[in-house]
Design an enzyme around this catalytic site. Structure first.
Site, PDB file in Angstrom:
ATOM      1  N   SER A 125       7.501  45.611  36.337  1.00 59.44           N
ATOM      2  CA  SER A 125       8.224  46.340  35.118  1.00 59.44           C
ATOM      3  C   SER A 125       7.931  47.871  35.257  1.00 59.44           C
ATOM      4  O   SER A 125       8.467  48.722  34.807  1.00 59.44           O
ATOM      5  CB  SER A 125       8.526  45.843  34.025  1.00 59.44           C
ATOM      6  OG  SER A 125       7.247  45.764  33.407  1.00 59.44           O
ATOM      7  N   SER A 160       3.466  43.032  36.069  1.00 59.01           N
ATOM      8  CA  SER A 160       3.912  44.317  35.854  1.00 59.01           C
ATOM      9  C   SER A 160       3.097  45.644  36.371  1.00 59.01           C
ATOM     10  O   SER A 160       3.853  46.690  36.507  1.00 59.01           O
ATOM     11  CB  SER A 160       4.586  44.482  34.597  1.00 59.01           C
ATOM     12  OG  SER A 160       5.846  43.736  34.694  1.00 59.01           O
ATOM     13  N   LYS A 183       3.837  54.757  30.566  1.00 58.93           N
ATOM     14  CA  LYS A 183       5.282  53.797  30.457  1.00 58.93           C
ATOM     15  C   LYS A 183       5.720  53.886  29.144  1.00 58.93           C
ATOM     16  O   LYS A 183       5.060  53.868  28.167  1.00 58.93           O
ATOM     17  CB  LYS A 183       4.517  52.357  30.831  1.00 58.93           C
ATOM     18  CG  LYS A 183       5.626  51.276  31.142  1.00 58.93           C
ATOM     19  CD  LYS A 183       4.992  49.915  31.397  1.00 58.93           C
ATOM     20  CE  LYS A 183       6.259  49.127  31.741  1.00 58.93           C
ATOM     21  NZ  LYS A 183       5.397  47.406  32.001  1.00 58.93           N
TER      22      LYS A 183
HETATM   23  N1  GLN Z   1       8.072  40.316  36.557  1.00 60.22           N
HETATM   24  C1  GLN Z   1       7.581  39.644  35.353  1.00 60.22           C
HETATM   25  C2  GLN Z   1       8.657  39.311  34.489  1.00 60.22           C
HETATM   26  O1  GLN Z   1       9.771  39.600  34.984  1.00 60.22           O
HETATM   27  C3  GLN Z   1       6.539  40.227  34.869  1.00 60.22           C
HETATM   28  C4  GLN Z   1       6.833  41.374  33.940  1.00 60.22           C
HETATM   29  C5  GLN Z   1       5.728  41.931  33.279  1.00 60.22           C
HETATM   30  O2  GLN Z   1       4.407  41.755  33.617  1.00 60.22           O
HETATM   31  N2  GLN Z   1       5.956  42.853  32.039  1.00 60.22           N
HETATM   32  O3  GLN Z   1       8.283  38.635  33.476  1.00 60.22           O
END
Ligand code: GLN
Length: 490
Positions: A148, A172, A73
């Site tokens: 994400s 994420s 990532k």
């Molecule tokens: N979707 C969640 C957010 O928008 C989690 C993001 C993540 O785990 N980096 O914060």
């Protein structure tokens, strides 16, 4: 998967160089449509592959991950390569150092194919917040891969890499794994070093594997877990600190017995209440519960009353930490600067450079969270929001402690729906946040949680995967992985 490839490599049926080239060919063919990668490192990867081949040829013992192509990532730093975190503000950034997880993987001769797409600074649930491109779900390219870590999950699902690393702050790793039909593990907070991970919300962030099988996830976890002097929140597998001592390291793949006879699985009634949970997801998760019962696990009905406040708690604490962590991207200390693009007149002060650089190079969602966080932390509202949320966090943690006296694991859906359409939720941030309803609690409590595929639903003629989530006790990844493995192989 990893074990099979490893056998082929050490038996010299294939070389890592050939395997790596094959993966680049697949990427060339599929990625123009999927958009999983932000950058590729062909020469760098082939170099690493040849080094692994050389060791094998010389008869040296090599690690299970040696010579196996993976994807990282783009918020995890690899020396000499870009790390954009999906943001324009880091558009010209090349990392001068390796994240600790990367140093460990390098020691094991891993091959890094490239860096994968993500929502800007990991803020989002669909990868649509990336400043560069929208990644498509390989099962239906009109749908999002989740986020994400959508690039990593899509790359694994489309077989554009063998495995990948993601990061999980509120879901994420698990939510994109669920949308893409792969395995995603968020380790216990403190099990994997965050050094070299571009911080989103430091008290929640964890790096973890996205893989094709539970065994692969276990193999990867073994290689990235452990105490690190560069991250004082890291601990040994048992939850003890090892600073000053030498840790032997835990091997997660050697206890995948698939035996759940003595396992008690808690099913929170709140997870299945009427509301946002899609009917098809609900029925697949209920089927999974029956399967576990058949396998010999004891299913226990439980209640998580504070769970109702988890999302609100997360969306106060997370932006607060975001607002502080992202202060460094000001065009002076870090990031693209407006300085060279505008006329600087004598009335301008340093703050103007900060404001203008951040205004131009940060995206909408990132700005929204910085504003929410600064508000929650401001003198007048600190008690009402930030402090209150921290108290609720403590309550949720306590509730988990109590529940884990009764059960070993907690089971539920990973996400309330299968993958949604691209553009469906971009205009409504609250709708998007609801996608994290089942995942954020594990980050709030700090416990490990895994998403594994539990079936498909057919929508518009496409088979869309659905994920099952299991959360375990702090530092009990072995139990968690073995229980997940039991489901996978049954
Ligand atoms: N979707 C969640 C957010 O928008 C989690 C993001 C993540 O785990 N980096 O914060």
């Amino acid at each position: 998967m990893i074990r099979d490839l490893h056998e082929k490599l050490i038996n010299q049926e294939i070389t890592s160089e050939k395997l790596t080239e094959e993966y680049f060919a697949k990427i060339e063919k599929k990625d123009p449509e999927i958009g999983a990668y932000l950058s590729l490192n062909k020469e760098f990867a082939l170099d690493k592959a040849r080094a692994a081949d050389k060791k094998i040829k010389n008869g040296e013992e090599v690690d299970l991950l040696a010579g196996i192509p993976c994807a990282i990532k783009d918020n995890i730093c690899i020396e000499g390569l870009p790390a954009t975190a999906g943001s324009k503000i880091l558009g010209n950034f090349v990392s001068p150092y390796d994240a600790s997880v990367i140093s460990k993987l390098k020691e094991n001769n891993s091959v890094f194919l490239g860096k994968t797409n993500l929502d800007e600074f990991a803020m989002g649930s669909s990868t649509e917040n990336s400043a560069y491109q929208v990644t498509k779900n390989p099962h239906d390219t009109t749908r999002v891969p989740g986020g994400s870590s959508g690039g990593s999950a899509a790359a694994v699902a489309a077989d554009e890499c063998v495995w990948a690393l993601g990061s999980d702050t509120g879901g994420s790793i698990r939510q994109p794994a669920s949308f893409c039909g792969v395995v995603g593990l968020k380790p216990t907070y403190g099990l994997v070093s965050r050094y070299g991970l571009i911080a989103m919300a430091s008290s929640f962030d964890q790096i973890g594997p996205i893989a094709k099988t539970v065994e692969d996830a276990a193999i990867i976890l073994t290689r990235v877990a452990g105490c690190d002097r560069k991250d004082v929140t890291t601990m040994l597998a048992g939850g003890r600190s090892a600073f000053g001592g030498k840790s032997a390291g835990t091997i997660y793949e050697d206890r995948l017995t698939g035996d759940v006879d003595s396992i008690k699985i808690g099913v929170p009634k709140e997870y299945f209440a009427e509301g946002g949970l899609d009917k098809s997801v609900k029925s697949l998760v209920e089927k999974a519960i029956k399967k576990y019962e058949k396998l010999g696990a004891e299913i226990v009905g439980i209640s998580l009353p504070s769970g109702e406040y988890a999302l609100a708690t997360y969306y106060i604490i997370m932006p607060s930490e975001v607002s502080s962590n992202l202060a460094r991207f000001d065009g002076i200390r870090y990031g693209q600067s407006i300085e060279k693009e505008i006329e600087i007149d004598e009335n301008m002060i340093l703050r103007d450079i900060y404001f203008k650089s951040r205004a131009k190079y940060l995206g909408k969602e990132v700005k929204r969270r910085i504003m929410l966080g600064t508000y929650a932390l401001s003198a007048g509202y600190y008690d009402q929001y930030y402090l209150k949320a921290q108290k609720v966090r403590a309550l949720i943690k306590k509730e988990f402690e109590q529940i884990f006296k009764k059960v070993d694991l907690i089971l539920g859906p990973t996400a309330p729906t299968p993958a949604f359409k691209i553009g469906e939720k971009t205009e409504n941030p609250l709708e998007m946040y609801l996608s994290d309803i089942y995942t954020v609690t594990a980050n709030i409590a700090g416990v490990p949680a895994i998403s594994i595929p539990c079936g498909n639903v057919k929508i518009e003629g496409k088979e869309l995967p659905v994920g099952l989530q299991l959360a375990g006790k702090w530092f009990r990844e072995k139990e968690l992985l073995s229980t997940a493995y039991a489901f996978e192989k049954s």
